[in-house]
Design a protein around this motif. Sequence first.
Motif, PDB file in Angstrom:
ATOM      1  N   ASN A 234       0.842  -1.188   0.000  1.00  0.00           N
ATOM      2  CA  ASN A 234       0.000   0.000   0.000  1.00  0.00           C
ATOM      3  C   ASN A 234       0.879   1.240   0.000  1.00  0.00           C
TER       4      ASN A 234
ATOM      5  N   GLN B  71       0.669   5.430   1.322  1.00  0.00           N
ATOM      6  CA  GLN B  71      -0.117   6.341   2.144  1.00  0.00           C
ATOM      7  C   GLN B  71       0.327   7.782   1.910  1.00  0.00           C
TER       8      GLN B  71
ATOM      9  N   TYR C 183       0.261  11.611   3.832  1.00  0.00           N
ATOM     10  CA  TYR C 183       0.097  12.298   5.103  1.00  0.00           C
ATOM     11  C   TYR C 183       0.256  13.795   4.891  1.00  0.00           C
TER      12      TYR C 183
ATOM     13  N   HIS D 238      -2.713  11.396   8.891  1.00  0.00           N
ATOM     14  CA  HIS D 238      -2.984  10.494   7.778  1.00  0.00           C
ATOM     15  C   HIS D 238      -4.121  11.028   6.915  1.00  0.00           C
TER      16      HIS D 238
ATOM     17  N   LEU E 279      -4.956   5.970   2.442  1.00  0.00           N
ATOM     18  CA  LEU E 279      -4.169   4.767   2.173  1.00  0.00           C
ATOM     19  C   LEU E 279      -4.749   4.133   0.919  1.00  0.00           C
TER      20      LEU E 279
ATOM     21  N   THR F 211      -2.113   2.597   8.910  1.00  0.00           N
ATOM     22  CA  THR F 211      -2.159   4.031   9.197  1.00  0.00           C
ATOM     23  C   THR F 211      -1.459   4.338  10.510  1.00  0.00           C
TER      24      THR F 211
END
Lengths: 111, 112
Positions: A31, A33, A35, A45, A48, B100
């Motif tokens: 994955n 992500q 931010y 965050h 994702l 996360t």
Amino acid sequence: SQQGEEDPQALSIQEGENATMNCSYKTSINNLQWYRQNSGRGLVHLILIRSNEREKHSGRLRVTLDTSKKSSSLLITASRAADTASYFCATEAQAGTALIFGKGTTLSVSS
Amino acid sequence: DTAVSQTPKYLVTQMGNDKSIKCEQNLGHDTMYWYKQDSKKFLKIMFSYNNKELIINETVPNRFSPKSPDKAHLNLHINSLELGDSAVYFCASSQGALQTQYFGPGTRLTVL
């Protein structure tokens, strides 16, 4: 270790315009992500996106992922002054045990 | 309710001193991290703990020693502080290593 690289390093736009930031990485990922970091604060965050996804939306944010090019983009539509921040992409370390952050894109939105 | 908290927020100290930064998370996460962010905003992972066990120990001087008394806490102790240690240190947590991450507000360390 693998690292995401954001482009551009800095971006200045007017309120209402769209902002696009790109992230390139080196090896296969599970994955990716994104931010955001406001000045003097911790990272927050945003989104994702998994390797089997091509696009994801969250409010005014749109993230795309192209695993063949090993790249991702973050689009912020109708930007606001409050979007002024640094934006980081994060990908996996080769050992798959931690995220590695890029150096970020600093976005300035002026009113 | 603060999810990830750090103390202190600011730390100014002399070279050679020893200092500690504390981190607590109330999210029930199993993994906690320490990051160092330099003046160019480059965020580099230092340590990662999963269920109180050290998982990652990047190339960090052994003057830096993390301690995790329980799953909710990960403290960072720094011995013999040097000028180059000046930076912002962030604690973070996640449920699983690649998920996360939730960051604390950071501790700005200034070594004089």
